[in-house]
Design a protein around this motif. Sequence first.
Motif, PDB file in Angstrom:
ATOM      1  N   ASP A 185      40.998  43.006  49.896  1.00 12.78           N
ATOM      2  CA  ASP A 185      39.808  43.417  50.644  1.00 12.78           C
ATOM      3  C   ASP A 185      39.238  42.269  51.475  1.00 12.78           C
ATOM      4  OD1 ASP A 185      39.920  45.977  49.544  1.00 12.78           O
ATOM      5  OD2 ASP A 185      38.827  45.326  47.761  1.00 12.78           O
ATOM      6  N   LYS A 186      40.027  41.176  51.568  1.00 16.11           N
ATOM      7  CA  LYS A 186      39.588  39.995  52.317  1.00 16.11           C
ATOM      8  C   LYS A 186      38.293  39.412  51.752  1.00 16.11           C
ATOM      9  CE  LYS A 186      42.106  40.818  56.591  1.00 16.11           C
ATOM     10  NZ  LYS A 186      43.008  41.814  56.036  1.00 16.11           N
ATOM     11  N   ARG A 187      38.218  39.387  50.426  1.00 14.74           N
ATOM     12  CA  ARG A 187      37.140  38.707  49.707  1.00 14.74           C
ATOM     13  C   ARG A 187      37.736  37.553  48.934  1.00 14.74           C
ATOM     14  NH1 ARG A 187      35.114  41.741  45.625  1.00 14.74           N
ATOM     15  NH2 ARG A 187      33.138  40.620  45.594  1.00 14.74           N
ATOM     16  N   LEU A 188      36.954  36.498  48.798  1.00 12.78           N
ATOM     17  CA  LEU A 188      37.445  35.315  48.096  1.00 12.78           C
ATOM     18  C   LEU A 188      37.131  35.387  46.613  1.00 12.78           C
ATOM     19  CD1 LEU A 188      36.475  32.389  50.498  1.00 12.78           C
ATOM     20  CD2 LEU A 188      38.772  33.277  50.051  1.00 12.78           C
ATOM     21  N   ALA A 189      38.054  34.869  45.831  1.00  7.95           N
ATOM     22  CA  ALA A 189      37.835  34.649  44.406  1.00  7.95           C
ATOM     23  C   ALA A 189      38.239  33.218  44.108  1.00  7.95           C
ATOM     24  CB  ALA A 189      38.665  35.621  43.568  1.00  7.95           C
ATOM     25  N   VAL A 190      37.387  32.509  43.387  1.00  5.86           N
ATOM     26  CA  VAL A 190      37.699  31.141  42.981  1.00  5.86           C
ATOM     27  C   VAL A 190      37.895  31.128  41.472  1.00  5.86           C
ATOM     28  CG1 VAL A 190      36.944  28.746  42.887  1.00  5.86           C
ATOM     29  CG2 VAL A 190      36.389  30.160  44.888  1.00  5.86           C
ATOM     30  N   HIS A 191      39.108  30.787  41.065  1.00  5.20           N
ATOM     31  CA  HIS A 191      39.452  30.670  39.650  1.00  5.20           C
ATOM     32  C   HIS A 191      39.193  29.224  39.241  1.00  5.20           C
ATOM     33  CE1 HIS A 191      41.670  34.590  39.641  1.00  5.20           C
ATOM     34  NE2 HIS A 191      41.692  34.308  40.933  1.00  5.20           N
ATOM     35  N   GLU A 192      38.245  29.041  38.330  1.00  7.02           N
ATOM     36  CA  GLU A 192      37.842  27.701  37.918  1.00  7.02           C
ATOM     37  C   GLU A 192      38.471  27.365  36.567  1.00  7.02           C
ATOM     38  OE1 GLU A 192      33.819  25.054  36.979  1.00  7.02           O
ATOM     39  OE2 GLU A 192      33.641  27.199  37.417  1.00  7.02           O
ATOM     40  N   TYR A 193      39.109  26.208  36.494  1.00  6.38           N
ATOM     41  CA  TYR A 193      39.774  25.775  35.260  1.00  6.38           C
ATOM     42  C   TYR A 193      39.259  24.411  34.833  1.00  6.38           C
ATOM     43  CZ  TYR A 193      43.101  29.468  36.389  1.00  6.38           C
ATOM     44  OH  TYR A 193      43.669  30.680  36.687  1.00  6.38           O
ATOM     45  N   TRP A 194      39.152  24.246  33.512  1.00 11.42           N
ATOM     46  CA  TRP A 194      38.803  22.951  32.932  1.00 11.42           C
ATOM     47  C   TRP A 194      39.973  22.489  32.068  1.00 11.42           C
ATOM     48  CZ3 TRP A 194      33.235  24.005  30.639  1.00 11.42           C
ATOM     49  CH2 TRP A 194      32.364  24.305  31.693  1.00 11.42           C
ATOM     50  N   GLN A 195      40.163  21.204  32.011  1.00 13.09           N
ATOM     51  CA  GLN A 195      41.251  20.685  31.191  1.00 13.09           C
ATOM     52  C   GLN A 195      40.877  20.697  29.719  1.00 13.09           C
ATOM     53  OE1 GLN A 195      42.054  16.770  30.249  1.00 13.09           O
ATOM     54  NE2 GLN A 195      44.182  16.789  30.872  1.00 13.09           N
ATOM     55  N   HIS A 196      41.812  21.187  28.899  1.00 17.66           N
ATOM     56  CA  HIS A 196      41.665  21.128  27.445  1.00 17.66           C
ATOM     57  C   HIS A 196      42.223  19.788  26.991  1.00 17.66           C
ATOM     58  CE1 HIS A 196      42.288  21.947  23.192  1.00 17.66           C
ATOM     59  NE2 HIS A 196      41.515  23.025  23.325  1.00 17.66           N
ATOM     60  N   ALA A 197      41.371  18.942  26.439  1.00 16.92           N
ATOM     61  CA  ALA A 197      41.748  17.553  26.156  1.00 16.92           C
ATOM     62  C   ALA A 197      42.909  17.443  25.174  1.00 16.92           C
ATOM     63  CB  ALA A 197      40.541  16.787  25.615  1.00 16.92           C
ATOM     64  N   GLU A 198      42.972  18.339  24.201  1.00 13.24           N
ATOM     65  CA  GLU A 198      44.007  18.216  23.173  1.00 13.24           C
ATOM     66  C   GLU A 198      45.356  18.732  23.655  1.00 13.24           C
ATOM     67  OE1 GLU A 198      42.666  20.067  19.600  1.00 13.24           O
ATOM     68  OE2 GLU A 198      40.942  18.710  19.359  1.00 13.24           O
ATOM     69  N   THR A 199      45.373  19.834  24.362  1.00  8.63           N
ATOM     70  CA  THR A 199      46.651  20.420  24.784  1.00  8.63           C
ATOM     71  C   THR A 199      47.103  19.928  26.156  1.00  8.63           C
ATOM     72  OG1 THR A 199      45.574  22.322  25.842  1.00  8.63           O
ATOM     73  CG2 THR A 199      46.127  22.517  23.490  1.00  8.63           C
ATOM     74  N   ARG A 200      46.185  19.274  26.913  1.00  4.54           N
ATOM     75  CA  ARG A 200      46.477  18.816  28.273  1.00  4.54           C
ATOM     76  C   ARG A 200      46.976  19.976  29.135  1.00  4.54           C
ATOM     77  NH1 ARG A 200      49.241  12.881  27.796  1.00  4.54           N
ATOM     78  NH2 ARG A 200      49.252  13.075  30.063  1.00  4.54           N
ATOM     79  N   THR A 201      46.312  21.104  28.978  1.00  5.83           N
ATOM     80  CA  THR A 201      46.542  22.269  29.835  1.00  5.83           C
ATOM     81  C   THR A 201      45.179  22.727  30.336  1.00  5.83           C
ATOM     82  OG1 THR A 201      46.352  23.791  27.956  1.00  5.83           O
ATOM     83  CG2 THR A 201      48.582  23.028  28.538  1.00  5.83           C
TER      84      THR A 201
END
Length: 200
Positions: A152-168
């Motif tokens: 639909d020509k709308r933006l979505a921003v997927h926000e991620y934080w690093q998990h310190a123990e798994t490094r993902t």
Amino acid sequence: MTTQRQQRATEETWMFPPADGWTFDQVKHLELPFDWDLVDGVIVVRGQTKFWHNRVRDRIARALEDAAATPYEVVLEQCVMLDNQNVVKPDVIVFDPRKLDLFELECVPVDEVSLAVEVVSPGSRHDDRILKPALFAETKVPCYWRVELDRDKRLAVHEYWQHAETRTYIPAPMHPVHHDKLSTELPFPVEIDLAALLEF
């Protein structure tokens, strides 16, 4: 006698890396007719982008720059040195420049990067959704944003934080996906009107 490791890539040989791959020093001088990243010692061609992609990238950078607190700096398409065989150019990065000589800097060391932003285009879906998040998380970049344009020509921003123990990366707990307005506290407080990014 010159060893394979010491040889520099040329415009005729860049697509034939040595068995253990190119290093950044071997390829940084190349003048190729396209943008590229170095991934596991191999030059990976970056696809052509469309107008909307570049406009959204530029406006996100401007919004981050306006909101940035000391000591952060914001820059577009600056290479980030993950290691000597992995050097990539996110669309936007936020980094701490205090330990860096900005007059001599070729690539921002990954240890100084606080946020990497990628705006997904048809030619970069796999890299932006899978490859680059894995690389940035493994090298401890605290935050990653993946910006997508829906049907639909709308933006979505997927926000991620690093998990310190798994490094993902894990989805940001409060707002894993932003629609209409992005509001977050990391790496510093910022609000972005996502609909306005697409006003041409």
